[in-house]
Each structure stands twice: as structure tokens, then as C-alpha cells.
Design a protein around this motif. Structure first.
Motif, mmCIF file in Angstrom:
data_model
loop_
_atom_site.group_PDB
_atom_site.id
_atom_site.type_symbol
_atom_site.label_atom_id
_atom_site.label_comp_id
_atom_site.label_asym_id
_atom_site.label_seq_id
_atom_site.Cartn_x
_atom_site.Cartn_y
_atom_site.Cartn_z
ATOM 1 N N ARG A 23 22.667 51.290 -53.460
ATOM 2 C CA ARG A 23 23.672 51.969 -54.280
ATOM 3 C C ARG A 23 23.253 53.396 -54.658
ATOM 4 O O ARG A 23 24.074 54.294 -54.710
ATOM 5 N N SER A 24 21.969 53.599 -54.928
ATOM 6 C CA SER A 24 21.516 54.923 -55.348
ATOM 7 C C SER A 24 20.732 55.641 -54.254
ATOM 8 O O SER A 24 20.065 56.630 -54.516
ATOM 9 N N ARG A 25 20.823 55.144 -53.048
ATOM 10 C CA ARG A 25 20.043 55.717 -51.953
ATOM 11 C C ARG A 25 20.780 56.895 -51.337
ATOM 12 O O ARG A 25 21.972 56.829 -51.045
ATOM 13 N N LEU A 26 20.046 57.988 -51.118
ATOM 14 C CA LEU A 26 20.610 59.194 -50.534
ATOM 15 C C LEU A 26 20.038 59.439 -49.146
ATOM 16 O O LEU A 26 18.937 58.987 -48.825
ATOM 17 N N SER A 27 20.788 60.185 -48.344
ATOM 18 C CA SER A 27 20.363 60.534 -46.990
ATOM 19 C C SER A 27 19.909 61.985 -46.945
ATOM 20 O O SER A 27 20.418 62.832 -47.696
ATOM 21 N N ALA A 28 18.971 62.262 -46.043
ATOM 22 C CA ALA A 28 18.551 63.639 -45.816
ATOM 23 C C ALA A 28 19.540 64.383 -44.936
ATOM 24 O O ALA A 28 19.467 65.600 -44.803
ATOM 25 N N GLY A 29 20.460 63.639 -44.298
ATOM 26 C CA GLY A 29 21.432 64.265 -43.415
ATOM 27 C C GLY A 29 20.951 64.420 -41.990
ATOM 28 O O GLY A 29 21.490 65.227 -41.230
ATOM 29 N N ILE A 30 19.944 63.638 -41.595
ATOM 30 C CA ILE A 30 19.357 63.742 -40.259
ATOM 31 C C ILE A 30 19.662 62.478 -39.467
ATOM 32 O O ILE A 30 19.407 61.371 -39.940
ATOM 33 N N GLU A 31 20.201 62.648 -38.262
ATOM 34 C CA GLU A 31 20.374 61.533 -37.336
ATOM 35 C C GLU A 31 19.286 61.628 -36.275
ATOM 36 O O GLU A 31 19.080 62.685 -35.679
ATOM 37 N N THR A 32 18.588 60.514 -36.046
ATOM 38 C CA THR A 32 17.427 60.544 -35.158
ATOM 39 C C THR A 32 17.459 59.429 -34.126
ATOM 40 O O THR A 32 18.173 58.443 -34.253
ATOM 41 N N THR A 33 16.630 59.619 -33.096
ATOM 42 C CA THR A 33 16.284 58.571 -32.159
ATOM 43 C C THR A 33 14.800 58.765 -31.861
ATOM 44 O O THR A 33 14.132 59.554 -32.529
ATOM 45 N N LYS A 34 14.264 58.045 -30.876
ATOM 46 C CA LYS A 34 12.875 58.240 -30.458
ATOM 47 C C LYS A 34 12.855 58.758 -29.030
ATOM 48 O O LYS A 34 13.562 58.254 -28.173
ATOM 49 N N ARG A 35 12.019 59.781 -28.803
ATOM 50 C CA ARG A 35 11.812 60.306 -27.458
ATOM 51 C C ARG A 35 10.338 60.639 -27.293
ATOM 52 O O ARG A 35 9.766 61.341 -28.123
ATOM 53 N N GLY A 36 9.761 60.133 -26.231
ATOM 54 C CA GLY A 36 8.356 60.427 -25.965
ATOM 55 C C GLY A 36 7.430 59.955 -27.053
ATOM 56 O O GLY A 36 6.338 60.499 -27.226
ATOM 57 N N GLY A 37 7.855 58.963 -27.827
ATOM 58 C CA GLY A 37 7.015 58.426 -28.880
ATOM 59 C C GLY A 37 7.300 59.019 -30.248
ATOM 60 O O GLY A 37 6.965 58.407 -31.266
ATOM 61 N N TYR A 38 7.883 60.198 -30.318
ATOM 62 C CA TYR A 38 8.157 60.850 -31.593
ATOM 63 C C TYR A 38 9.616 60.660 -32.004
ATOM 64 O O TYR A 38 10.490 60.401 -31.174
ATOM 65 N N ALA A 39 9.887 60.849 -33.292
ATOM 66 C CA ALA A 39 11.263 60.906 -33.766
ATOM 67 C C ALA A 39 11.886 62.204 -33.278
ATOM 68 O O ALA A 39 11.259 63.260 -33.313
ATOM 69 N N TYR A 40 13.120 62.118 -32.826
ATOM 70 C CA TYR A 40 13.830 63.254 -32.251
ATOM 71 C C TYR A 40 15.128 63.456 -33.018
ATOM 72 O O TYR A 40 15.880 62.506 -33.233
ATOM 73 N N VAL A 41 15.387 64.663 -33.463
ATOM 74 C CA VAL A 41 16.566 64.963 -34.272
ATOM 75 C C VAL A 41 17.772 65.152 -33.359
ATOM 76 O O VAL A 41 17.822 66.105 -32.574
ATOM 77 N N VAL A 42 18.740 64.260 -33.474
ATOM 78 C CA VAL A 42 19.958 64.348 -32.675
ATOM 79 C C VAL A 42 20.963 65.278 -33.346
ATOM 80 O O VAL A 42 21.637 66.067 -32.689
ATOM 81 N N SER A 43 21.069 65.188 -34.666
ATOM 82 C CA SER A 43 22.045 65.996 -35.378
ATOM 83 C C SER A 43 21.617 66.147 -36.828
ATOM 84 O O SER A 43 20.922 65.277 -37.380
ATOM 85 N N VAL A 44 22.029 67.260 -37.449
ATOM 86 C CA VAL A 44 21.781 67.517 -38.864
ATOM 87 C C VAL A 44 23.117 67.864 -39.512
ATOM 88 O O VAL A 44 23.812 68.779 -39.063
ATOM 89 N N ARG A 45 23.482 67.156 -40.540
ATOM 90 C CA ARG A 45 24.767 67.387 -41.184
ATOM 91 C C ARG A 45 24.754 68.695 -41.958
ATOM 92 O O ARG A 45 23.810 69.008 -42.686
ATOM 93 N N ALA A 46 25.827 69.464 -41.795
ATOM 94 C CA ALA A 46 25.953 70.741 -42.485
ATOM 95 C C ALA A 46 25.927 70.525 -43.990
ATOM 96 O O ALA A 46 26.515 69.585 -44.505
ATOM 97 N N GLY A 47 25.210 71.396 -44.697
ATOM 98 C CA GLY A 47 25.141 71.314 -46.146
ATOM 99 C C GLY A 47 24.149 70.310 -46.675
ATOM 100 O O GLY A 47 23.967 70.195 -47.891
ATOM 101 N N SER A 48 23.471 69.569 -45.790
ATOM 102 C CA SER A 48 22.513 68.560 -46.230
ATOM 103 C C SER A 48 21.198 69.203 -46.642
ATOM 104 O O SER A 48 20.906 70.350 -46.280
ATOM 105 N N PRO A 49 20.360 68.505 -47.432
ATOM 106 C CA PRO A 49 19.047 69.045 -47.783
ATOM 107 C C PRO A 49 18.220 69.422 -46.556
ATOM 108 O O PRO A 49 17.526 70.439 -46.554
#
Length: 415
Positions: free
Chosen positions: A95-121
Motif C-alpha cells: 500500500r505504501s510502496r513506491l517505484s523508482a520508475g525503472i523497468e528492467t530485465t537482465k542482460r549479460g548477468g547485469y540488470a538492464y534498464v529497458v525504460s525510465v518513466r518521465a518525471g520519476s525520481p
């Protein structure tokens, strides 16, 4: 051997049996079964060597956790194992959980940023699509499942996140606090040539509702629609099917396939919101639910797909609780177009290729990113980031609009 170690071996052997059962290696042929027994014996020997000869004593729980995580991580970027403590954390009320606005997957072992929401932290801190996340608050993402990564990128208001990022050959830090934010999921505008441009930033129920209203009362003179799904993530199969349903008039939107089960067909309703010419602009960061809609529209011949191949995510995950209160995140199925093949890791190929405008960053991403902190080349795939050709320019969009203005897409749809 201690009783605890005996239990460890039993659990380990059971784990390997389950792994091979899932892979279908215990079904049928005696030769495969004999190979399985050989593999079990090898596993036991490796376990004994670690217990007796590794330079530092290793706890039983750590060994088994490594076995669980390693086995599931070898399947695909989405599967993973959660400890009992992690299960409690991720299943806690949000209920009180917030998102950083980052959508991720894994590539080559690391987290990979697919998209960042405009206006997000995260966006305000400079995190960009195409970045690789080396660490989150000091913890390497190499040792985290994608489920853990996504959970770590959220939290209660005021939670501080410190990300170590790299992409191309540059590394940097991004530090920010979680706070509520709001960004528009859809932007609609009229373009010359009677083109209605609908730019989907984030796919959710509100997005589909807003687009439906825009299509119901388009500006005077609208003759065709360009649905821009570049960098579009978010949503699930309900949002994906609702988006495709705006442009279809019956038939099957998508087929859901799971092992050992009859394929499930998700139907479209009759009465579409827009029946005129349609084109969809995509890129390598069009992912997830957006791909379901794109695959369906292409499969029905309802839209001409422009741009670049999509991200390539057609999998379905399920959280399965285990008797010891741990859990497995397992890919248990995939989405399929009604007639066409699965898009899998290669993504959905466009009908008309339109590359993103070249920028210094895009040129750098043609090479394998180097994790300079670890002093070695990472296994991560290049992260092409669709950037404009110069300040304020979006060459890929302009080329798509020029193509549509010539009437090529309209002629194809009419045919």
C-alpha cells in the motif's frame, strides 16, 4: 559425515533430479537416465570437494542457496529463487510502496534498464534506457534475480537508492530518494498528412482508456493513425489485449502456451475503436505487453510495423511457494501470435526498417559494454538506445511520418 551434511546432499540430489525432470531428461530412454545418475554422482563429488577442500569453510545454507539460484538463473533472465526472508519481503502489503520508475530485465548477468518513466525520481537522477545497473545500494545485480532487482528498485517513501551504472564505456553514479510522481501515459497530437500520432509512454488501463477516447473523436481530417510504442513497457496481458482490441474486429488476439496444457486463446471483441489505416512504430526497447499487442496487430495484417525489432520478451512467470517457505520464480509459458511464430529473444521484426538517429551514445553501444570497475569486459549485450539525431530532434519519428505521408502504409492496409 555429519547429519546436516547428509541432509544437504539429499536436498542437493533432489534439486538436480527436479532440474532434469523439468528439462525432460528423465522421460523415456534408459541412456538418458543413466546419464542423469552419472550427473548426480558428479554433483555429490563436487559438493564433497567444496566441503572438504575449499580454502574457507562454507555454510550448508549458502551452498544450497547458490545451487538453487544458479540452476534457475541458467534457464532465462526471469527465473530465480527467493529465500523465505525474501518471500516475506516481496509479498508484504504494497500500500505504501513506491517505484523508482525503472523497468528492467537482465542482460549479460547485469540488470538492464529497458525504460525510465518521465518525471520519476530515477529520470531526474539521470538514469536512462539502455543503462546497465552494476550495483543497487552496493549489492551487485549479478547475484540478483530480475525479481529481486525490481523489488530493490522500490520501497517506502524516502527510501534512498544509490545505483552504479555503466553503458557503452562510461560509468556513473545515480542517487535519489523514492517519492510519489505522476507522468502522463499517453500523448496524442495531430501531424501533417492527416496523421494522428498516439505516443504511449507506459501501458496501463488508463492508457487504453485515454487512447480509446482519442480514437472515438479524432481531429477533423484524420485519415490514419501512427501508434508510437517505442520504449513502451508496463502492463500485463489485460492491458496488452485491450490495446490490440481497439484496432481489431474479432478473432484471436494472442495464444497462451504452457507446458502440458491446452493453449488458451484470448479473443478480441467486435466493434473496434479505429478501423482506418494504422501503423505502429517500435524499437528495441518496446517490450513485454507492448509486444503482445504488436505481434497481434501484425499477425492479423491490421497494422504495418515500422522501426526496429522489438525487445523480445514473450515469457510468462509464476511464483511457486516451496515447503520451506522459499519460492521459485519460474517461466511457465509464453505468448504466441495466433498464426505466426513466437517472437522470443529476437523480437518482432518490422515490416519497414527505420533506424534510430545516430548519436555518439548510440555509436558507442555498438560495442560490448565494459565493466570498468571489475576490469574486464562484461557479457552484457549492446544496449542500443533510440536517441534523436540532435537536440530536439527525433529522426526516427520524422522518417516514419514522412513514410506515412507518402501513403505507403495506407495503400498496404487498404490492400
Amino acid at each position: 559425515m555429519r547429519i546436516g551434511k547428509q541432509r544437504l546432499i539429499v536436498v542437493g540430489l533432489s534439486l538436480i533430479v527436479v532440474a532434469f525432470t523439468l528439462a525432460g531428461r528423465l522421460v523415456g530412454q534408459d541412456r538418458k537416465r543413466e546419464q542423469t545418475y552419472d550427473d548426480l554422482a558428479t554433483f555429490t563429488e563436487v559438493l564433497h570437494l567444496v566441503d572438504s577442500s575449499y580454502v574457507d569453510p562454507v555454510g550448508e545454507a549458502k551452498l544450497m542457496e547458490g545451487a538453487f539460484r544458479g540452476m534457475l538463473a541458467s534457464l532465462d533472465p526471469h527465473s530465480g529463487w527467493l529465500s523465505p526472508e525474501e518471500v516475506k519481503e516481496v509479498l508484504a502489503p504494497a500500500r505504501s510502496r513506491l517505484s523508482a520508475g525503472i523497468e528492467t530485465t537482465k542482460r549479460g548477468g547485469y540488470a538492464y534498464v529497458v525504460s525510465v518513466r518521465a518525471g520519476s525520481p530515477a529520470a531526474r537522477a539521470g538514469v536512462e534506457a539502455g543503462d546497465y545497473i552494476r550495483t543497487i545500494n552496493g549489492r551487485t545485480t549479478r547475484e540478483m534475480s530480475i525479481f529481486q532487482v525490481r523489488h530493490a528498485l522500490g520501497g517506502s517513501p524516502g527510501t534512498s537508492l544509490a545505483l552504479n551504472l555503466f553503458g557503452g564505456r562510461e560509468g556513473r553514479e545515480a542517487t535519489f530518494r523514492l517519492e510519489p510522481f505522476r507522468s502522463s501515459p499517453l500523448t496524442v497530437s495531430s501531424r501533417p498528412g492527416g496523421i494522428l500520432l498516439a505516443r504511449v509512454h507506459y501501458l496501463e488501463r488508463e492508457t487504453v482508456e485515454a487512447l480509446s477516447k482519442a480514437l472515438a473523436a479524432p481531429p477533423k481530417g484524420t485519415t490514419q493513425v501512427l501508434l508510437d510504442l517505442r520504449d513502451t513497457v508496463g502492463g500485463g496481458r489485460e492491458e496488452a489485449t485491450a490495446l490490440a482490441d481497439l484496432f481489431l474486429d474479432g478473432g484471436t488476439i494472442v495464444k497462451v502456451e504452457q507446458r502440458g496444457a491446452t493453449p488458451e486463446l484470448l479473443p478480441a471483441t467486435t466493434g473496434r475503436a479505429w478501423s482506418g489505416p494504422l501503423a505502429v512504430l517500435v524499437n528495441r526497447l518496446s517490450a513485454g505487453a507492448a509486444e503482445i499487442a504488436v505481434a497481434s496487430l501484425k499477425d492479423h495484417g491490421r497494422a504495418q510495423i515500422l522501426g526496429e525489432p522489438t525487445f523480445g520478451d514473450d515469457s510468462i512467470q509464476k511464483l511457486i511457494r516451496l515447503p520451506d517457505d522459499s519460492a521459485v520464480i519460474l517461466s511457465v509459458g509464453r505468448y504466441m501470435p495466433p498464426k505466426g511464430p513466437a517472437w522470443g529473444a529476437e523480437g518482432i521484426k518490422p515490416d519497414v526498417a527505420i533506424a534510430a538517429g545516430a548519436t555518439p551514445r548510440a555509436a558507442a553501444s555498438d560495442q560490448e559494454p565494459v565493466d570498468e570497475e571489475e576490469g574486464e569486459e562484461s557479457e552484457a549485450e549492446p544496449g542500443p538506445v533510440p536517441q534523436p539525431g540532435g537536440p530536439g530532434e527525433d529522426l526516427q519519428l520524422e522518417r516514419a511520418l514522412e513514410y506515412l505521408a507518402r501513403g505507403d502504409a495506407a495503400q498496404k492496409n487498404a490492400a
